[in-house]
Design a protein around this motif. Structure first.
Motif, mmCIF file in Angstrom:
data_model
loop_
_atom_site.group_PDB
_atom_site.id
_atom_site.type_symbol
_atom_site.label_atom_id
_atom_site.label_comp_id
_atom_site.label_asym_id
_atom_site.label_seq_id
_atom_site.Cartn_x
_atom_site.Cartn_y
_atom_site.Cartn_z
ATOM 1 N N LEU A 126 0.847 -1.184 0.000
ATOM 2 C CA LEU A 126 0.000 0.000 0.000
ATOM 3 C C LEU A 126 0.883 1.234 0.000
ATOM 4 C CD1 LEU A 126 -2.684 -1.056 2.630
ATOM 5 C CD2 LEU A 126 -2.692 -1.425 0.170
ATOM 6 N N PRO A 127 0.427 2.315 -0.624
ATOM 7 C CA PRO A 127 1.232 3.546 -0.612
ATOM 8 C C PRO A 127 1.382 4.075 0.796
ATOM 9 C CG PRO A 127 -0.959 3.943 -1.519
ATOM 10 C CD PRO A 127 -0.813 2.456 -1.374
ATOM 11 N N ARG A 128 2.562 4.551 1.110
ATOM 12 C CA ARG A 128 2.856 5.069 2.438
ATOM 13 C C ARG A 128 3.057 6.574 2.383
ATOM 14 N NH1 ARG A 128 4.724 1.347 6.227
ATOM 15 N NH2 ARG A 128 4.944 -0.792 5.469
ATOM 16 N N LYS A 129 2.797 7.207 3.521
ATOM 17 C CA LYS A 129 3.094 8.625 3.636
ATOM 18 C C LYS A 129 4.609 8.812 3.744
ATOM 19 C CE LYS A 129 -1.229 9.810 5.962
ATOM 20 N NZ LYS A 129 -1.837 10.411 7.175
ATOM 21 N N VAL A 130 5.063 9.968 3.266
ATOM 22 C CA VAL A 130 6.492 10.261 3.320
ATOM 23 C C VAL A 130 6.912 10.452 4.771
ATOM 24 C CG1 VAL A 130 8.301 11.861 2.601
ATOM 25 C CG2 VAL A 130 6.400 11.337 1.055
ATOM 26 N N VAL A 131 7.889 9.689 5.208
ATOM 27 C CA VAL A 131 8.357 9.773 6.582
ATOM 28 C C VAL A 131 9.681 10.528 6.622
ATOM 29 C CG1 VAL A 131 7.218 7.646 7.256
ATOM 30 C CG2 VAL A 131 9.543 7.559 6.379
ATOM 31 N N GLU A 132 10.066 10.924 7.843
ATOM 32 C CA GLU A 132 11.303 11.663 8.008
ATOM 33 C C GLU A 132 12.512 10.754 7.776
ATOM 34 O OE1 GLU A 132 10.182 14.997 11.336
ATOM 35 O OE2 GLU A 132 10.718 12.991 12.007
ATOM 36 N N ARG A 133 13.628 11.364 7.497
ATOM 37 C CA ARG A 133 14.853 10.610 7.315
ATOM 38 C C ARG A 133 15.268 9.977 8.638
ATOM 39 N NH1 ARG A 133 18.526 14.695 3.560
ATOM 40 N NH2 ARG A 133 17.143 14.670 1.738
ATOM 41 N N PRO A 134 15.921 8.808 8.583
ATOM 42 C CA PRO A 134 16.313 8.132 9.822
ATOM 43 C C PRO A 134 17.167 8.996 10.738
ATOM 44 C CG PRO A 134 16.533 6.667 7.947
ATOM 45 C CD PRO A 134 16.208 8.011 7.390
ATOM 46 N N ILE A 135 18.114 9.774 10.177
ATOM 47 C CA ILE A 135 18.983 10.582 11.014
ATOM 48 C C ILE A 135 18.189 11.634 11.770
ATOM 49 C CG2 ILE A 135 19.485 12.142 9.092
ATOM 50 C CD1 ILE A 135 21.839 11.108 11.992
ATOM 51 N N ARG A 136 17.150 12.163 11.126
ATOM 52 C CA ARG A 136 16.322 13.164 11.796
ATOM 53 C C ARG A 136 15.505 12.522 12.911
ATOM 54 N NH1 ARG A 136 12.924 17.254 8.143
ATOM 55 N NH2 ARG A 136 15.087 17.745 7.610
ATOM 56 N N GLN A 137 15.010 11.305 12.684
ATOM 57 C CA GLN A 137 14.275 10.603 13.733
ATOM 58 C C GLN A 137 15.176 10.314 14.929
ATOM 59 O OE1 GLN A 137 12.360 7.134 12.185
ATOM 60 N NE2 GLN A 137 11.220 8.228 10.637
ATOM 61 N N THR A 163 6.489 -3.859 15.851
ATOM 62 C CA THR A 163 5.078 -3.555 15.602
ATOM 63 C C THR A 163 4.781 -3.269 14.131
ATOM 64 O OG1 THR A 163 5.474 -1.202 16.088
ATOM 65 C CG2 THR A 163 4.771 -2.613 17.908
ATOM 66 N N GLU A 164 5.810 -3.195 13.294
ATOM 67 C CA GLU A 164 5.592 -2.837 11.890
ATOM 68 C C GLU A 164 4.722 -3.868 11.180
ATOM 69 O OE1 GLU A 164 8.150 -1.656 7.888
ATOM 70 O OE2 GLU A 164 9.169 -2.215 9.753
ATOM 71 N N ARG A 165 4.992 -5.149 11.409
ATOM 72 C CA ARG A 165 4.212 -6.179 10.733
ATOM 73 C C ARG A 165 2.756 -6.135 11.167
ATOM 74 N NH1 ARG A 165 6.498 -12.143 10.068
ATOM 75 N NH2 ARG A 165 7.840 -10.879 8.712
ATOM 76 N N THR A 166 2.516 -5.939 12.485
ATOM 77 C CA THR A 166 1.137 -5.847 12.967
ATOM 78 C C THR A 166 0.428 -4.651 12.355
ATOM 79 O OG1 THR A 166 1.782 -6.881 15.058
ATOM 80 C CG2 THR A 166 -0.303 -5.676 15.015
ATOM 81 N N ARG A 167 1.123 -3.523 12.278
ATOM 82 C CA ARG A 167 0.523 -2.334 11.686
ATOM 83 C C ARG A 167 0.216 -2.542 10.208
ATOM 84 N NH1 ARG A 167 4.121 0.887 13.137
ATOM 85 N NH2 ARG A 167 5.373 0.961 11.213
ATOM 86 N N ASP A 168 1.151 -3.182 9.486
ATOM 87 C CA ASP A 168 0.924 -3.439 8.066
ATOM 88 C C ASP A 168 -0.250 -4.393 7.857
ATOM 89 O OD1 ASP A 168 2.979 -1.786 7.423
ATOM 90 O OD2 ASP A 168 4.453 -3.374 7.092
ATOM 91 N N GLU A 169 -0.361 -5.409 8.707
ATOM 92 C CA GLU A 169 -1.477 -6.339 8.592
ATOM 93 C C GLU A 169 -2.800 -5.628 8.854
ATOM 94 O OE1 GLU A 169 -1.765 -9.362 7.628
ATOM 95 O OE2 GLU A 169 0.345 -9.869 7.340
ATOM 96 N N TRP A 170 -2.794 -4.731 9.834
ATOM 97 C CA TRP A 170 -4.019 -3.986 10.135
ATOM 98 C C TRP A 170 -4.403 -3.074 8.975
ATOM 99 C CZ3 TRP A 170 -4.841 1.350 10.846
ATOM 100 C CH2 TRP A 170 -6.106 1.678 11.351
#
Length: 375
Positions: free
Chosen positions: A37-48, A138-145
């Motif tokens: 599924l298309p995802r929203k643009v997230v911040e760069r890892p270094i910024r996180q 939690t990524e897999r659970t979120r993707d499944e949801w």
């Protein structure tokens, strides 16, 4: 191009598991990994990481200040009183759950502060430090949801098989006519093509569309229309046959390169077949004979700019009129399963159940009129 026999196509379209020894390929990933599924643009890892470190430092400073303000309620076993350095030291060992025990809360107020304030801050500090790990878990659970919610909400959508030049242009055309990107599902064997589709806002399924298992993941049985635009004609025939078996009521439009393969596609269940090589050749020939006519034809097939071909129902105010008495330029009238030219003697006057193929000037207002007529 030599195409497979119809019996071979029927056996292939039944999908995996229908023939003896026909098993799913071992290199195919689980279904949940092939629907993207298309995802929203997230911040760069270094910024996180910088943000998490800043929040962790803020929690550390806040804890140290709380301890320093209530320093009279703490006791340092080495030198007795607690200063600012001792407060930061206590905050560090406490939040990291090291707890050497050399600095301890001795007053009731300090102990209550540890229970109600510092303990929640310790939990928050640990969550920040292990946030990346928790996110992975939690990524897999979120993707499944998200996937389950997407499947339950998907109805009357458009499935596009092949995200090459033809498939991409077809999607742009239907979206320019008002179809939402959320109602488009792309199927392509290339992971790179699906990634490109996700970038443009379309859901995608990675896999071979000639297999019913892959088309089912695209919810093709609930689709309203299916666009078949692979690179090979034999693939187009197999995909069309499989899609028609899964969905008897969907409108299927397919593309082939060679004119001789068009009848087989219609026999396989395609409602309309576009021969790309012949169509391009005719447009080239027309442009040679009349460059202006070729330009008009190119304008007509580019939805959303210049002139557009629009199919719409007859409105009540047009019932009883002739095709030439309508405000729009009528080319054809769809009456039942027949397509009648505007000058067909058997046409007579327009009926409420007719549909019109018209040429309109491309504009939001013109499209709005067609949408209101549909409603």
């Amino acid at each position: 191009m030599k195409l497979p026999s119809r019996d071979a196509m029927a056996r292939h379209a039944d999908g995996p598991g229908d023939e003896p020894g026909d098993k799913p390929r071992a290199d195919e990933p689980p279904a949940s990994q092939r629907v993207r599924l298309p995802r929203k643009v997230v911040e760069r890892p270094i910024r996180q990481v910088v943000k998490r470190l800043a929040v962790a430092l803020l929690v550390l400073v806040a804890t140290a200040l709380i301890v320093y303000v209530d320093r009279d309620g703490y006791h340092d076993n080495s030198d007795g009183p607690v200063d600012l350095l001792d407060a930061f030291y206590y905050a560090t060992v406490t939040l990291s759950t090291t707890g050497y025990g050399d600095i301890t809360p001795v007053s009731d107020g300090a102990r209550l502060t540890n229970i109600l304030v510092i303990t929640p801050l310790r939990v928050l500090f640990l969550i920040i430090l292990v946030g990346t790990t928790l996110e992975v878990l939690t990524e897999r659970t979120r993707d499944e949801w998200r996937l389950n919610r997407w499947r339950s909400a998907l109805r009357d959508h458009t499935v596009v098989v092949g995200f090459g030049t033809k498939g991409r242009s077809a999607i742009q055309t239907v979206c320019a006519a008002g179809l939402a990107k959320e109602q488009v599902v792309v199927v392509d064997p290339s992971a790179g093509a699906i990634e490109a589709a996700n970038t443009e806002g379309y859901a995608g399924v990675t896999g071979d569309a000639t297999r019913s298992e892959v088309l089912k993941r695209a919810e093709v049985h609930k689709a309203r229309q299916i666009i078949v635009a692979p690179q090979r004609d034999d693939t187009a025939v197999l995909v069309t046959l499989t899609a028609r078996q899964l969905n008897r009521g969907a409108k299927i439009v397919a593309s082939v390169r060679e004119e001789e393969n068009a009848p087989l596609l219609r026999q396989s269940g395609a409602d309309a077949v576009i021969t790309s090589a012949s169509a391009a050749g005719r447009l080239l020939g027309l442009s040679v004979l009349s460059p202006a006519a070729g330009k008009v034809m190119e304008d007509l097939i580019q939805q959303g700019s210049g002139l557009d071909l629009v199919e719409r129902p007859v409105v009540r105010a047009e019932v009883g009129r002739g095709p030439r008495e309508v405000d729009d330029l009528v080319l054809c009238v769809l009456r039942g399963h027949r397509v009648l030219g505007y000058d067909d003697p058997s046409l007579g006057s327009l009926q409420l159940t007719d549909r019109l193929i018209t040429i309109v000037r491309a504009s939001p207002g013109a499209r709005g009129v067609a949408d209101r007529a549909e409603r």
